[in-house]
Design an enzyme around this catalytic site. Sequence first.
Site, PDB file in Angstrom:
ATOM      1  N   SER A 153       2.813  -4.470  -1.915  1.00 39.91           N
ATOM      2  CA  SER A 153       1.531  -4.987  -2.384  1.00 39.91           C
ATOM      3  C   SER A 153       0.454  -3.916  -2.290  1.00 39.91           C
ATOM      4  CB  SER A 153       1.108  -6.216  -1.569  1.00 39.91           C
ATOM      5  OG  SER A 153       0.641  -5.808  -0.284  1.00 39.91           O
ATOM      6  N   SER A 160      -2.418  -4.199  -0.627  1.00 37.64           N
ATOM      7  CA  SER A 160      -3.365  -4.523   0.442  1.00 37.64           C
ATOM      8  C   SER A 160      -3.811  -3.303   1.242  1.00 37.64           C
ATOM      9  CB  SER A 160      -2.755  -5.560   1.396  1.00 37.64           C
ATOM     10  OG  SER A 160      -1.673  -4.991   2.120  1.00 37.64           O
ATOM     11  N   LYS A 175      -0.424  -2.849   8.139  1.00 38.77           N
ATOM     12  CA  LYS A 175      -1.889  -2.888   8.150  1.00 38.77           C
ATOM     13  C   LYS A 175      -2.391  -1.784   9.085  1.00 38.77           C
ATOM     14  CE  LYS A 175      -1.800  -6.794   5.786  1.00 38.77           C
ATOM     15  NZ  LYS A 175      -2.155  -6.831   4.340  1.00 38.77           N
ATOM     16  N   SER A 224      -6.636  -8.399   1.115  1.00 40.28           N
ATOM     17  CA  SER A 224      -5.645  -8.201   2.172  1.00 40.28           C
ATOM     18  C   SER A 224      -5.522  -9.448   3.022  1.00 40.28           C
ATOM     19  CB  SER A 224      -6.058  -7.006   3.048  1.00 40.28           C
ATOM     20  OG  SER A 224      -5.196  -6.890   4.160  1.00 40.28           O
TER      21      SER A 224
END
Length: 266
Positions: free
Chosen positions: A81, A83, A138, A223
């Site tokens: 993705s 994010s 992250k 996100s």
Amino acid sequence: MDFSLVLFVFVVVTGVISLGYRFIERRRMAAEAAAASPAAGDAPAMRRPPTLVEYARALFPVVLAVFLLRSFVVEPFRIPSGSMLPSLHIGDFILVNKFSYGIRLPVIHSKVASVGGPARGDVMVFRYPKDPALNFVKRVVGLPGDVIEYQDKELFINGAMVARAAAGEFPFNAYGRKGESYLERIDDATHAIVIDPAVRGRDMRVTVPAESYFVMGDNRDHSNDSRYWRFVPEDHVVGRAFFIWFSWKGWGQGGVHWSRIGSRIQ
């Protein structure tokens, strides 16, 4: 599917077949040698193993090496993705250091030796708290005991606003509009983030509990991170992302993204 579990099962199966056949053959040869007369001549020879055993013998050391490497040293992941834009792109293949945050037993994910811990600014891979079968990536912004605030799209750590400098525009190709790019500095680490002016920010203020971490995506307005589901438990940590070894943009989109291969993750 837990690939570590699959590898573990494969190691066990190939190991049992290989060692089991060797044990059985030695027992047979010993029995034949004991039953033979001293004048019988040559000692019993080991027979050619069945095809299944030959395959198991060939695969066992290879699978064992891969299992140990992925479990304790480095593991590859693919970014699915956007994010973490602009730091990580969809289709990036990254390497994750499994050793830097401590030695953990594979499959059960239990830490057996503490080598170090996540630092603010690290790009961390972890098992998603709401579904541990999924791996997320992250950036760590909060350590145990930190007070984290996000107000009007500004990040505060323990009451101090995190410094950032404008770095131009960023194209949100999926939405057909421009975002705002910034260079953000957390402790001694500097990295790029993106803000989407068209999206309303999610204001919050929390204190990170013990043995937990607060994480955010660099693509701040797109996100799914700790602002929504709160904290990453320490036992969900997988490792620190540090290198892009391959990048694939997809068929019809240019194929290999050559300029990203070999990049160090900031």
